[in-house]
Design an enzyme around this catalytic site. Structure first.
Site, PDB file in Angstrom:
ATOM      1  N   ASP A 308       0.825  -1.203   0.000  1.00 12.41           N
ATOM      2  CA  ASP A 308       0.000   0.000   0.000  1.00 12.41           C
ATOM      3  C   ASP A 308       0.861   1.255   0.000  1.00 12.41           C
ATOM      4  O   ASP A 308       2.032   1.227   0.369  1.00 12.41           O
ATOM      5  CB  ASP A 308      -0.910   0.015   1.227  1.00 12.41           C
ATOM      6  CG  ASP A 308      -0.107   0.033   2.525  1.00 12.41           C
ATOM      7  OD1 ASP A 308       0.829  -0.794   2.650  1.00 12.41           O
ATOM      8  OD2 ASP A 308      -0.394   0.872   3.400  1.00 12.41           O
ATOM      9  N   GLU A 309       0.258   2.355  -0.415  1.00  9.68           N
ATOM     10  CA  GLU A 309       0.839   3.698  -0.274  1.00  9.68           C
ATOM     11  C   GLU A 309       2.289   3.768  -0.731  1.00  9.68           C
ATOM     12  O   GLU A 309       3.154   4.295  -0.023  1.00  9.68           O
ATOM     13  CB  GLU A 309       0.708   4.161   1.182  1.00  9.68           C
ATOM     14  CG  GLU A 309      -0.736   4.285   1.639  1.00  9.68           C
ATOM     15  CD  GLU A 309      -0.871   4.782   3.059  1.00  9.68           C
ATOM     16  OE1 GLU A 309      -1.914   5.388   3.373  1.00  9.68           O
ATOM     17  OE2 GLU A 309       0.061   4.560   3.873  1.00  9.68           O
ATOM     18  N   THR A 310       2.547   3.274  -1.920  1.00  7.76           N
ATOM     19  CA  THR A 310       3.913   3.346  -2.459  1.00  7.76           C
ATOM     20  C   THR A 310       4.080   4.667  -3.194  1.00  7.76           C
ATOM     21  O   THR A 310       4.255   4.716  -4.420  1.00  7.76           O
ATOM     22  CB  THR A 310       4.190   2.153  -3.392  1.00  7.76           C
ATOM     23  OG1 THR A 310       3.124   2.042  -4.347  1.00  7.76           O
ATOM     24  CG2 THR A 310       4.292   0.867  -2.605  1.00  7.76           C
TER      25      THR A 310
END
Length: 537
Positions: A308-310
């Site tokens: 997530d949230e890269t």
């Protein structure tokens, strides 16, 4: 029939009369594999209700039996331990008459679920060492097979005794998965013997000046065993390729040449750098981690790879990483679960995609309120990422994967409480605990939704793996604050995961919830005392 039980059972038929439960009653098992289940029930009743059941008397009979069970449909979804729904049947029967109690099911786990219902009934009716139970027949079973809680032990390191208390809460409400978020920017919480710096260096931090820490292999084994005894599967999460500041602190050679981050102004920052899927060193590291972590969680059929949230990573690089990491997990005989961003890669129909970003909240990310609360450098990155979110669930379903439903709006417990507290001492905590970025949520909000109806693209229960709440600990510094966010919300999550009714009558639920505080008092648990609930004295 309004029984003071959460989750509400599928069927309950009232009869005339009562049964007095007290020291004269004991527990009898008609199958040897129910002995441990019975012993734990006796211990729990002593703690929860102050009733010491007799070790030598009859009265409560436990047996392996399928009587009437098929009147309830099997659960939908997937089990975190990988067992087939038919092999790990949780449907149970519970009958209370004037002569005694009978609890049955096809598995020891089913009998445990039935005893959990009986445990709540005894505790909510207990007074002066006895409990007068209404005579009734219950036949019940879960709507979804995966019913969980994701616990962040990184931003605040929660010691094993705290995690055991959380497992006890899960067990009380028939939740059967504890998803441990073990790695993130702020710390690394699990031993990898071939990479000692992960704990020697990477585990030392947390948010702000909070102490770090990690779980030794023996501590993990004890937690996994404690959970398994209560029919809870512990699923490990190793978050990658982003959320890796602790990794880069421990092994700088894995970091990019330039590490980018954005200061949040509250003692923490968001890192925009990730593991590089084009470097051999990255995959040597990932393999070392998987080889160390997987054996520590033998009951789990799944490994959570995060993903997530890269922020700042190209879509192509992210997809490449997810596909390679997933292949390594599968090569080790495990299945893959990841946050919803994994759907942007080519995934397998056996994978589970954890849906968390509500479309409505994603669309509000570029609001004036959000802009005023976020660093200016972060807002456009966040908006870009969140705008992709509306496509994730459809992409996952198109690839045949199932969704694990964890929407921020209803199941993220790290948002402020909207209700006032009947305890004036909790009002300060209510202002402080919970991310201000999220709108405050009431206890009622947590039960007035449906996992199928409120998940984009989902038409049937068969498209879901199950339901999982999440608690993140940016604003949670102590175990009391953790419990303040978990209770009573955890009971509401269990209601939506187990109970088959797609709508919840608030008045009925609030009445049942108010009686639950009796157990919490006996356990010494902290809970948010909403003024909207008439709590038991």
């Amino acid at each position: 029939m309004n029984l003071p039980v959460i989750p509400a059972p599928a069927t309950a038929t009232a009869h005339d009369g009562t049964l007095i439960v007290g020291a004269a009653l004991g527990v009898v098992v008609q199958s040897a594999d129910l002995a441990e289940v019975a012993a734990r029930f006796v211990e729990d009743i002593q703690v929860d209700a102050g009733i010491a059941l007799s070790p030598e008397s009859a009265g409560i009979t436990l047996l392996i039996d399928g009587d009437g069970i098929d009147d309830i449909a099997p659960a939908a979804g997937l089990r975190a331990d990988g067992q087939a729904i038919t092999d790990a049947d949780e449907r149970y029967g519970l009958e209370i008459t004037g002569e005694g109690v009978r609890v049955w099911g096809r598995t020891a786990e089913a009998v445990h679920r039935g005893l959990t219902t009986l445990r709540q009934l005894i505790t909510t009716h207990a007074q002066d060492g006895t409990a007068a139970l209404p005579t009734t027949r219950i036949v019940d079973g879960p709507r979804f097979a995966w019913r969980g809680l994701s616990l962040d032990v990184v931003r605040t390191f929660h010691a094993p005794d705290v995690v055991r208390r959380v497992i006890d809460m899960c067990s009380l409400y028939k939740l059967n998965v504890l998803h441990l978020h073990l790695t993130d920017d702020q710390g690394w919480r699990i031993e990898v013997p071939s990479r000692p710096a992960l704990t020697e260096v990477g585990a030392t931090g947390a948010v702000g000046d909070r102490p770090g820490g990690f779980y030794s292999q023996s501590e993990v084994a004890a937690l996994v065993a404690y959970a398994a005894e209560r029919f809870v599967t512990v699923v490990p999460e190793i978050d990658m390729p982003g959320h890796t500041s602790a990794v880069f602190s421990a092994y700088p050679e894995l970091a990019p040449a330039e590490i980018r981050s954005i200061d949040l102004g509250n003692g923490s920052s968001i890192q925009l750098s990730t593991l590089d899927p084009d470097r051999d060193e990255t995959w040597a590291f990932v393999e070392d981690v998987l080889d160390a972590v997987i054996p520590q969680f033998p009951q789990s059929a799944y490994v959570h790879i995060g993903a997530d949230e890269t922020w700042g990573m190209s879509d192509e690089a992210h997809a490449s990483f997810v596909e390679q990491a997933a292949a390594l997990v599968r090569a080790r005989g495990k299945r893959v679960v990841g946050w919803q961003e994994v759907a942007r890669a080519a995934i397998s129909s056996d994978d589970v995609v954890q849906y968390w970003m509500d479309v409505a909240e994603a669309e509000s990310a570029d609001s004036d309120k959000a802009a005023s609360m976020l660093p200016p450098d972060l807002l456009p990155i966040l908006v870009e990422g969140l705008r992709k979110a509306k496509h994730d669930a459809p992409k996952a379903l198109a690839q045949g994967a199932r969704l694990l439903v964890s929407p921020t709006t209803w199941l993220y417990f790290d948002r402020p409480h909207a209700d006032a507290s009947s305890d004036p001492g909790q009002e300060e905590a209510r202002k402080r605990v919970g991310l201000p970025f999220y709108p405050a949520a009431s206890i009622r909000d947590g039960v007035e939704w449906d996992p199928v109806e409120n998940t984009p693209g989902v038409q049937t229960e068969d498209q879901l793996a199950g339901v999982e709440a999440a608690v993140w600990c940016e604003t949670i510094a102590t175990s009391d604050e953790l419990e303040f966010t978990l209770l009573p919300r955890l009971a509401g999550a269990a209601e939506k995961a187990w109970t088959r009714q797609t709508s919840t009558d608030w008045s009925d639920y609030a009445t049942r919830l108010g009686r639950q505080s009796l157990t919490w008092k006996h356990r010494g648990w902290t809970w948010f005392q909403s003024v909207e609930i008439n709590w038991a004295p």
